[in-house]
Design a protein around this motif. Structure first.
Motif, mmCIF file in Angstrom:
data_model
loop_
_atom_site.group_PDB
_atom_site.id
_atom_site.type_symbol
_atom_site.label_atom_id
_atom_site.label_comp_id
_atom_site.label_asym_id
_atom_site.label_seq_id
_atom_site.Cartn_x
_atom_site.Cartn_y
_atom_site.Cartn_z
ATOM 1 N N LYS A 156 4.335 16.730 22.381
ATOM 2 C CA LYS A 156 4.759 17.439 21.167
ATOM 3 C C LYS A 156 3.970 18.729 20.997
ATOM 4 O O LYS A 156 4.537 19.791 20.687
ATOM 5 C CB LYS A 156 4.580 16.536 19.949
ATOM 6 C CG LYS A 156 5.119 17.126 18.662
ATOM 7 C CD LYS A 156 5.005 16.137 17.517
ATOM 8 C CE LYS A 156 5.568 16.718 16.226
ATOM 9 N NZ LYS A 156 5.462 15.750 15.095
ATOM 10 N N ALA A 157 2.651 18.656 21.210
ATOM 11 C CA ALA A 157 1.792 19.838 21.059
ATOM 12 C C ALA A 157 2.161 20.932 22.067
ATOM 13 O O ALA A 157 2.066 22.125 21.771
ATOM 14 C CB ALA A 157 0.329 19.441 21.209
ATOM 15 N N GLU A 158 2.572 20.488 23.259
ATOM 16 C CA GLU A 158 2.923 21.444 24.317
ATOM 17 C C GLU A 158 4.403 21.829 24.295
ATOM 18 O O GLU A 158 4.875 22.523 25.187
ATOM 19 C CB GLU A 158 2.559 20.848 25.682
ATOM 20 C CG GLU A 158 1.073 20.654 25.899
ATOM 21 C CD GLU A 158 0.292 21.946 25.841
ATOM 22 O OE1 GLU A 158 0.782 22.961 26.396
ATOM 23 O OE2 GLU A 158 -0.794 21.963 25.242
ATOM 24 N N LYS A 159 5.136 21.296 23.285
ATOM 25 C CA LYS A 159 6.568 21.600 23.108
ATOM 26 C C LYS A 159 7.412 21.215 24.331
ATOM 27 O O LYS A 159 8.344 21.928 24.719
ATOM 28 C CB LYS A 159 6.752 23.081 22.757
ATOM 29 C CG LYS A 159 6.109 23.463 21.429
ATOM 30 C CD LYS A 159 6.336 24.918 21.091
ATOM 31 C CE LYS A 159 5.895 25.242 19.661
ATOM 32 N NZ LYS A 159 4.497 24.891 19.370
ATOM 33 N N VAL A 160 7.042 20.080 24.939
ATOM 34 C CA VAL A 160 7.843 19.517 26.030
ATOM 35 C C VAL A 160 8.893 18.602 25.405
ATOM 36 O O VAL A 160 8.562 17.685 24.654
ATOM 37 C CB VAL A 160 6.960 18.720 27.016
ATOM 38 C CG1 VAL A 160 7.818 18.085 28.119
ATOM 39 C CG2 VAL A 160 5.900 19.631 27.624
ATOM 40 N N ALA A 197 -1.174 19.374 34.944
ATOM 41 C CA ALA A 197 -1.814 19.949 33.750
ATOM 42 C C ALA A 197 -1.619 19.025 32.551
ATOM 43 O O ALA A 197 -2.554 18.784 31.779
ATOM 44 C CB ALA A 197 -1.237 21.335 33.470
ATOM 45 N N LEU A 198 -0.406 18.483 32.398
ATOM 46 C CA LEU A 198 -0.141 17.576 31.292
ATOM 47 C C LEU A 198 -0.895 16.261 31.474
ATOM 48 O O LEU A 198 -1.429 15.694 30.512
ATOM 49 C CB LEU A 198 1.365 17.305 31.179
ATOM 50 C CG LEU A 198 2.190 18.400 30.501
ATOM 51 C CD1 LEU A 198 3.677 18.133 30.673
ATOM 52 C CD2 LEU A 198 1.839 18.514 29.024
ATOM 53 N N LEU A 199 -0.950 15.774 32.711
ATOM 54 C CA LEU A 199 -1.638 14.505 32.966
ATOM 55 C C LEU A 199 -3.128 14.603 32.663
ATOM 56 O O LEU A 199 -3.730 13.630 32.198
ATOM 57 C CB LEU A 199 -1.406 14.065 34.418
ATOM 58 C CG LEU A 199 -0.007 13.513 34.692
ATOM 59 C CD1 LEU A 199 0.256 13.427 36.180
ATOM 60 C CD2 LEU A 199 0.178 12.147 34.050
ATOM 61 N N LEU A 221 7.502 10.185 35.402
ATOM 62 C CA LEU A 221 7.752 10.445 33.982
ATOM 63 C C LEU A 221 8.233 11.860 33.682
ATOM 64 O O LEU A 221 8.932 12.083 32.697
ATOM 65 C CB LEU A 221 6.483 10.177 33.168
ATOM 66 C CG LEU A 221 5.997 8.739 33.073
ATOM 67 C CD1 LEU A 221 4.770 8.664 32.169
ATOM 68 C CD2 LEU A 221 7.090 7.810 32.562
ATOM 69 N N LEU A 222 7.837 12.823 34.506
ATOM 70 C CA LEU A 222 8.122 14.234 34.217
ATOM 71 C C LEU A 222 8.775 14.906 35.432
ATOM 72 O O LEU A 222 8.291 15.936 35.924
ATOM 73 C CB LEU A 222 6.828 14.952 33.836
ATOM 74 C CG LEU A 222 6.050 14.330 32.665
ATOM 75 C CD1 LEU A 222 4.626 14.870 32.628
ATOM 76 C CD2 LEU A 222 6.767 14.575 31.346
ATOM 77 N N ALA A 265 -0.559 8.556 22.360
ATOM 78 C CA ALA A 265 -1.418 9.647 22.829
ATOM 79 C C ALA A 265 -0.636 10.629 23.692
ATOM 80 O O ALA A 265 -0.715 11.857 23.505
ATOM 81 C CB ALA A 265 -2.600 9.075 23.607
ATOM 82 N N TRP A 266 0.128 10.097 24.629
ATOM 83 C CA TRP A 266 0.896 10.966 25.522
ATOM 84 C C TRP A 266 1.948 11.764 24.755
ATOM 85 O O TRP A 266 2.134 12.959 25.004
ATOM 86 C CB TRP A 266 1.554 10.138 26.620
ATOM 87 C CG TRP A 266 0.589 9.565 27.613
ATOM 88 C CD1 TRP A 266 -0.775 9.657 27.596
ATOM 89 C CD2 TRP A 266 0.914 8.790 28.770
ATOM 90 N NE1 TRP A 266 -1.319 8.989 28.669
ATOM 91 C CE2 TRP A 266 -0.307 8.449 29.407
ATOM 92 C CE3 TRP A 266 2.108 8.347 29.321
ATOM 93 C CZ2 TRP A 266 -0.363 7.685 30.565
ATOM 94 C CZ3 TRP A 266 2.065 7.583 30.487
ATOM 95 C CH2 TRP A 266 0.844 7.261 31.112
#
Length: 205
Positions: A28-32, A67-69, A56-57, A22-23
């Motif tokens: 991938k969707a956010e191009k990180v 925002a990602l979390l 993690l980031l 899921a993470w």
């Protein structure tokens, strides 16, 4: 003893494979340009959201992490509701037996919706009377344990978990701690230790 309060991750189930998927779908969707392993996810189980982001980031700003979390939390609950996690051996049978003698509860360091996802897929909510988490209350795990105790008028509960944070939360709440040694962490002390979930019946059966 009148009740048992359980941690979730590393105690009742291992959701790290599904959570990792899921993470990574969010990243991938956010191009990180980061891909997390199952061990990365295991390493942050039991931590609160801010700590997870920092661990993690670390290359992202605090705002970007949060925002990602938020997206992690939403997507992982969708994945877990549909696919579940890996229950530890004997969980359903042992909970059924324990619930005949004790009141059962869950207190986990998770977001709102996570315990509900556990219930939705595995249908184990019938064994538990109440649950709490910082996503709903904004409180620490120890404070949430005390909240469950007060709300349900518990006199002599024990807490079962697998990390040092769980040990300290039980100590904060002033109740005995049972260490789930098969889980994700190591602890500095405990009142009882179990090598598998079924060992609970030898202690409390």
């Amino acid at each position: 003893m009148d009740s048992i309060i359980f941690d979730l991750d590393g105690t009742l189930w291992d959701s790290t494979a599904v959570v990792g998927e899921a993470w990574n779908s969010v990243l991938k969707a956010e191009k990180v340009q980061t891909e997390l392993s199952q061990d990365d996810v295991k390493g942050v189980m039991g931590l609160q959201q801010k700590e997870i982001g920092q661990k993690l980031l670390p290359d992202l700003s605090g705002e970007e992490q949060q925002a990602l979390l938020k997206q992690f939390s939403k997507v992982e609950c969708q994945y877990l509701s549909a696919r579940g996690g890996q229950l530890f051996d004997g969980v359903e049978e042992v909970l059924k037996e324990l619930s005949k003698k004790y009141k059962l509860y869950i207190v986990s360091n998770c977001q709102e919706g996570y315990i509900e996802s556990f219930y939705a897929y595995h249908e184990l909510d019938k064994h538990f009377l109440d649950f709490e988490n910082p996503g709903r209350t904004g409180l620490t795990k120890g404070e949430n344990i005390k909240l469950i105790m007060e709300r349900n008028k518990l006199k002599n509960p024990v807490y079962i978990g697998d990390t040092e944070g769980d040990h300290q939360a039980a100590k904060f709440a002033g109740i005995p701690f049972v260490y789930a040694a098969y889980g994700f962490g190591e602890v500095s002390g405990f009142d009882h230790s179990i090598g598998k979930f079924g060992d609970l019946l030898g202690i409390f059966g």
